[in-house]
Each structure stands twice: as structure tokens, then as C-alpha cells.
Motif scaffolding. Sequence first.
Motif, PDB file in Angstrom:
ATOM      1  N   SER A 279       0.762  -1.037  -0.047  1.00 58.31           N
ATOM      2  CA  SER A 279      -0.201  -0.201  -0.060  1.00 58.31           C
ATOM      3  C   SER A 279       0.623   1.473   0.295  1.00 58.31           C
ATOM      4  O   SER A 279       0.178   2.596  -1.054  1.00 58.31           O
ATOM      5  CB  SER A 279      -0.338  -0.193   1.551  1.00 58.31           C
TER       6      SER A 279
ATOM      7  N   GLY B  36     -10.206   7.272   8.334  1.00 56.42           N
ATOM      8  CA  GLY B  36     -10.362   6.834   7.011  1.00 56.42           C
ATOM      9  C   GLY B  36      -9.146   7.546   6.476  1.00 56.42           C
ATOM     10  O   GLY B  36      -8.518   6.948   5.255  1.00 56.42           O
TER      11      GLY B  36
ATOM     12  N   ASP C  51      -8.912   1.501  -2.514  1.00 55.31           N
ATOM     13  CA  ASP C  51      -8.229   1.560  -0.818  1.00 55.31           C
ATOM     14  C   ASP C  51      -8.738   2.598   0.020  1.00 55.31           C
ATOM     15  O   ASP C  51      -9.365   2.835   1.198  1.00 55.31           O
ATOM     16  CB  ASP C  51      -6.797   1.457  -0.819  1.00 55.31           C
TER      17      ASP C  51
ATOM     18  N   SER D 194     -11.006   2.256   3.076  1.00 61.93           N
ATOM     19  CA  SER D 194     -10.795   2.613   4.013  1.00 61.93           C
ATOM     20  C   SER D 194     -11.620   3.903   4.815  1.00 61.93           C
ATOM     21  O   SER D 194     -12.291   3.740   6.241  1.00 61.93           O
ATOM     22  CB  SER D 194      -9.417   3.111   4.365  1.00 61.93           C
TER      23      SER D 194
END
Length: 211
Positions: free
Chosen positions: A10, A115, A39, A43
Motif C-alpha cells: 500500500s 479513514g 483502497d 478505508s
Amino acid sequence: ARASFSDDKSKHCRAWLVRSARSCTSRSCFRKQRNLAMDVVKSCTAAGTAGGFAVAVFNPLDTLKVRFQVSSTSRSMVSFGSRIVSTEGLVGGLWSPGLVANALGIGISSVGRVGLYPTVRDVMAYSRDQQKPTPAIMFGAGLLAGGAGYWASSPVYQVKTLAQAEAGALVDGRLTTGSRKGEAPRYHGRSLAACLGSLRAERRLFRGSSA
């Protein structure tokens, strides 16, 4: 080890985004950007949903706290809460006041402070050619992401507090219990959209957001 590999992958994607976003023209390049964007969306969705759900479950305790703080009672908090439940019911007296605004407000703030934080942190680190985020970068990312989340949720959270503060039993459009007994409610029992509209009309939408 598996989690570490996922984290490294990531971070590599975020590093690649920072360094080559301007020169991205190939299909694989756009695919990587799309995966990174997904992603971030996942999140933020997970953070907002978890934060909002947890607050919705414990909204009775939050309502009890606010109503107790604005009351002039000499009772203990437990006795005060028991009195509300016996006269107004658990749902009407403690669970429903400010429920939607509370869940949505915390959900919005969680998107920022939880997030978005990893992405903001890693982008800040790699934009400065740091292999790992320094304490200063982590602090700055937390301040930036968390501050943005809380600022965005301020109007909704303000409605939550105002609705809980004036909560009480309603009879013929008048409050028969609570801190504003005998008065017509301004926020309690109204929709979130209507309450936000009132704050906007009074130019109080972001009042106190800088705190």
C-alpha cells in the motif's frame, strides 16, 4: 508477515502515486491509481460506518450526559436517568434525541481522523522522500486529517447537541419535561435537514468549529 507485506504494498502504491501522477499515461498506471483510490474509499467507508454505528448504539448515554449537564436537578445521574426512562421511555427520552445527527457527525469525523489518516501520512512521508513517516509527519497528518474531519462534522454535531439539550416529552407541540419545559422545541423532534437549515439561516452553521 502477511499484514506487513500488505502495508508495504500500500505504501509503495502511495509512493508511486506521489512521484509519477503527473506523468501517468499508460493503462497499468491508471489501473494502479484506481486501485489506490478504491483502497482509500474502503478505508473511509469502514471508518465512517464503524464510528457511526458505535455512537448510535451508545447514544442513550450521550443524551443522558447532555441532559444532565443542562438540568438543574440535584439528583444523581443514575436517578436522573431512571426518571427520564420512567416518564418518557428509553427510546423517546434517551435513544432517539439527536440519534441521526450523532451517528452521522461521528461517522464524518471518523472518515477524516481514521479513514484518511494513513493516506495523508504516507503521501506526506513520500513527498519528502522519507522511507518511514517521522513523528513530526505522523503528528501533522493526524492534525490535518482529524481537523478536516471534525470541521466537516461540526454543523451536524452541533444539531446533535442542541437536540439532546432540549429533549423532553412533546404534547401539542410543547415540551412537558426537560430543560425547556413549557416551550416549543427548536431542534428536538425535527429532521436533521430542517435543523441544519435553521442554523444556516441564523448563520451559525459552523459556530464553534474552530475549537
